[in-house]
Design an enzyme around this catalytic site. Structure first.
Site: not given
Ligand code: OAD
Length: 240
Positions: A67, A102-103, A119, A188-189, A213, A215
């Site tokens: 962290y 996002n944190v 989160h 977000t994925s 996104n 992707e």
């Molecule tokens: P991920 O890393 O799972 O997903 C990121 C997403 O952003 C993917 O779908 C990428 O294709 C997309 N991406 C990357 N670069 C981009 C850009 N420049 N513009 C648009 N899209 C882009 O992250 P989160 O979905 O945020 O939780 O993950 C969700 C949660 O999973 C997090 O908050 C965390 C983790 O477990 C906790 O820590 C509780």
């Protein structure tokens, strides 16, 4: 292809009374922060080990080291055009709410005011025993920090694997979502629940779901508008 869809989304936003956006790590990627599932952040680490209470109890020092590294990276990170466009959208629309996974607090740094941190955030710390939360004054902590009130372990005030969201957070996000005519899903994925379920709530309530996104994401459904590309390029095009 995106041009036509961007015009359509602009029109939807102009007509909407209420809009909700859900953001994930992709929004901060262009600020130089690695995404979760993009390969960078947890390379060499087990996510469950670094982001779980059991991992923390086993090795608080290692979790804190990780962290500390993330906080250090954040000290140099600045909001990108995607964050700024979302802040502008909030100023322009009658009601705009942002729920983020996002944190990093970059939405707030960009000027967004209605930000729900689903989160938690990386700057606050919480006592494992008395559960008191302390703010960023405690950021430069000793390697294994203790609570100034009760002497318990201090941990980052983020949501870890297997933990509940902050009290009332998902209820608040749902309330905004059901009242919205447009629901934006950005960077977000869409695999981590309950946040990932909000798009379904929006669809059931008849909102237009717009996904931005890099992707094609798993959460995408027939009828959604999908804008493929970088959030830092597409969002400013939606808020000219
Ligand atoms: P991920 O890393 O799972 O997903 C990121 C997403 O952003 C993917 O779908 C990428 O294709 C997309 N991406 C990357 N670069 C981009 C850009 N420049 N513009 C648009 N899209 C882009 O992250 P989160 O979905 O945020 O939780 O993950 C969700 C949660 O999973 C997090 O908050 C965390 C983790 O477990 C906790 O820590 C509780």
């Amino acid at each position: 292809m995106n041009e036509v869809k961007i015009r359509e989304v602009r029109r939807l936003l102009e007509r909407a009374q209420q809009v909700t956006a859900l953001t994930g790590a992709g929004v901060s990627a262009e600020s130089g922060l690695p995404t979760f599932r993009g390969g960078g952040l947890w390379d060499g680490f087990l996510a469950e080990e670094l982001s779980s209470m059991s991992g923390f109890r086993r090795n608080p020092r290692r979790v804190w080291d990780w962290y500390r590294e993330r906080r250090q990276a954040l000290k140099h990170a600045r909001p990108n055009p995607g964050h700024l466009a979302l802040a502008q959208l909030e100023c322009r629309l009658p009601a705009f709410h942002l729920a983020t996974q996002n944190v990093d607090r970059l939405h707030q740094a960009a000027g967004s005011r209605q930000v729900l941190e689903l989160h938690g955030n990386i700057w606050d710390v919480r006592c494992v025993d008395c559960r008191q939360t302390f703010d960023r004054a405690y950021v430069d902590l000793p390697p294994e920090p203790r609570c100034p009130e009760c002497g318990g372990w201090l941990r980052p005030a983020v949501v870890w694997f297997g933990e509940e969201l902050p009290e009332g957070a998902i209820e608040q996000a749902c309330e905004w979502t059901v009242q919205s005519q447009v629901f934006l899903v950005i960077g977000t994925s869409g695999v981590v629940y309950p946040a990932a379920g909000l798009a379904d709530v929006a669809r059931r309530c008849g909102a237009a779901v717009v996904e931005i996104n890099l992707e094609p994401a798993q959460s995408q459904q027939t009828g959604d508008i999908f804008l493929q590309g970088k959030a830092g390029e597409i969002l400013p095009a939606l808020v000219p």
